[in-house]
Scaffold this active site. Sequence first.
Site, short mmCIF file in Angstrom:
data_model
loop_
_atom_site.label_atom_id
_atom_site.label_comp_id
_atom_site.label_asym_id
_atom_site.label_seq_id
_atom_site.Cartn_x
_atom_site.Cartn_y
_atom_site.Cartn_z
N ARG A 63 0.81 -1.23 0.00
CA ARG A 63 0.00 0.00 0.00
C ARG A 63 0.84 1.27 0.00
O ARG A 63 0.31 2.37 -0.18
CB ARG A 63 -0.97 -0.01 1.19
CG ARG A 63 -2.24 -0.81 0.90
CD ARG A 63 -3.09 -0.91 2.15
NE ARG A 63 -3.45 0.39 2.67
CZ ARG A 63 -3.70 0.63 3.95
NH1 ARG A 63 -3.61 -0.34 4.84
NH2 ARG A 63 -4.04 1.84 4.35
N LYS A 79 29.26 24.88 2.64
CA LYS A 79 29.43 23.42 2.55
C LYS A 79 30.89 23.07 2.80
O LYS A 79 31.77 23.62 2.14
CB LYS A 79 29.02 22.93 1.16
CG LYS A 79 29.09 21.43 1.03
CD LYS A 79 29.49 20.93 -0.33
CE LYS A 79 30.93 21.20 -0.63
NZ LYS A 79 31.40 20.55 -1.88
N ALA A 125 29.51 40.55 0.69
CA ALA A 125 28.33 40.08 -0.06
C ALA A 125 28.75 39.57 -1.43
O ALA A 125 29.59 40.17 -2.09
CB ALA A 125 27.34 41.21 -0.21
N GLY A 166 2.66 -15.72 8.34
CA GLY A 166 2.05 -15.20 9.57
C GLY A 166 3.09 -14.80 10.60
O GLY A 166 4.27 -15.14 10.48
N THR A 167 2.60 -14.07 11.61
CA THR A 167 3.53 -13.49 12.59
C THR A 167 4.22 -14.56 13.45
O THR A 167 5.38 -14.39 13.83
CB THR A 167 2.81 -12.48 13.50
OG1 THR A 167 1.55 -13.03 13.94
CG2 THR A 167 2.52 -11.19 12.75
N ASN A 191 36.10 38.55 7.47
CA ASN A 191 34.82 39.07 6.99
C ASN A 191 34.67 38.77 5.50
O ASN A 191 35.52 39.16 4.70
CB ASN A 191 34.76 40.58 7.22
CG ASN A 191 33.37 41.11 6.94
OD1 ASN A 191 32.50 41.10 7.80
ND2 ASN A 191 33.15 41.56 5.71
N TYR A 210 28.43 31.81 -1.80
CA TYR A 210 28.62 30.36 -1.80
C TYR A 210 30.01 30.08 -1.27
O TYR A 210 31.01 30.46 -1.89
CB TYR A 210 28.46 29.75 -3.21
CG TYR A 210 28.87 28.29 -3.18
CD1 TYR A 210 28.14 27.39 -2.39
CD2 TYR A 210 29.98 27.82 -3.86
CE1 TYR A 210 28.53 26.06 -2.28
CE2 TYR A 210 30.37 26.49 -3.76
CZ TYR A 210 29.64 25.62 -2.96
OH TYR A 210 30.03 24.31 -2.85
#
Length: 452
Positions: free
Chosen positions: A17, A337, A366, A82-83, A363, A352
């Site tokens: 299912r 990363k 941007a 079966g179980t 520092n 990145y």
Amino acid sequence: MSRPLLTVILAAGKGTRMRSARPKVLHRIAGRSMLGHVLALAGEAGSDGLAVVVGPGMDGVREEALTAAPGATVFVQEAQLGTADAVRTARAAIAAHTGDLMVLFADTPLITAATIGKLRAELDRGAAVAVLGFEAREPGSYGRLVTDADGALVAIREAKDASPAELQIRLCNSGVMAFRLDQPLAVLDRIGNANAKGEFYLTDAIEIVRAGGGRAGVVVCEEDEVLGVNAKGELAEAEATWQRRARGRAMAGGVTLIAPETVWLSFDTVLGEDVLIEPNVFFGPRVTVGDGAEIKANSYLEGARVGPGARVGPFARLRPGAVLGRDVHVGNFVEVKNVAMGDGAKANHLSYLGDGSIGAKANIGAGTIFCNYDGFFKHKTEIGEGAFVGSNTALVAPVKVGAGAYIGSGSVITRDVAADALALERSVQDERLGWAQKFRAAMARRKAARTA
Ligand code: UD1
Ligand code: MG
């Protein structure tokens, strides 16, 4: 509870299912397979031995079992009869064991170690078999726990074999059972398959144990805890329950969650005290966050270590190998990363940073990009302590920037930069005084001539 414990985990179900190529018990909740959760539970509950029963051809399930629990023994049940048959498949482990025997289903991943402890306590009180039951909102196809006038467990009746009166019972079998028997195989081997499904039902053990003079006990838990996962909808329900619990644990441990229901934790997320997590934050596996750090809204973290007092986000992405020291700032639209950032280093906007290291207090301006990939290999960028990387710098790896160096904005840095140097890589600015004024006047004259 000094008796050793053998836990048999049934994982042979294909889970048709689920409509998935992946065996049911490998589907994940909070980043860990259901089988992984149940193996962890068995460990927490103090199992001395672990047996996992898988179906034929389920090599992925075998691998997962042995990765999560290297000491486990895997048994293959050739046909799903079966179980009881499934448990008997682990015959060699059961025969070699003296002590309690517990059966767990790998598709029932939310049971807690505390509940398993209650089942074992029932064995301590003298029960030969203890069953974990629950009051079902919809008893449906669950096995019913048939009790006598004193409330003692007499039998478990599978729904297909139950009388109309028995079908009215709402106390149901979760499937979890614990045995305290000298010869569990003697009981298991007496179970037949003369029933509606023609299966060997583990649940028949109750009547056999009682016929031999043993007592059968019931421990009742909340239905949420024994949710069985058979379809994707139930998988999502199990995830929701797991997340609710994990958020509760995090808050009890001193974490502030502004909107707990929007924060997704992983099975192994570690959050320190006074960590503040804003709304819509997702934790993949292997993330640790130090005391007092803030994870701002809409951030995604996996395989990362965030130091104490650090500030991450909003809209930050930390990928595996991101190691942020104390008080590091990683701001909006910054992806990190496999980079270690020293204490107090900052990368506040649009960058990145992949493969390398950034010294303390450096520092990163941007729009800085670590160009780490040449289409074939990955290379490292190393930024020294206190260096200042101007905005819109491309660092073409492998490359090193010495401590305290400055990189002028817009540079494409392809060679190492010495400590305390200034590196500039862009053409010299050309400026012509008054040029704009003359240009506008000339163009205005041209336009007037055309429209005249
Ligand atoms: C079983 C119980 C039922 C209980 C319900 C709870 C029996 C006979 N019935 O019914 O009382 O209310 O669970 O969810 O035990 N499995 C194998 N090999 C097999 C058969 C099953 O490994 O040959 C595994 C399945 O993968 C599954 C678990 O055992 O993880 C339960 O089997 P399932 O067929 O789902 O039993 P139910 O009919 O749900
Ligand atoms: Mg079932």
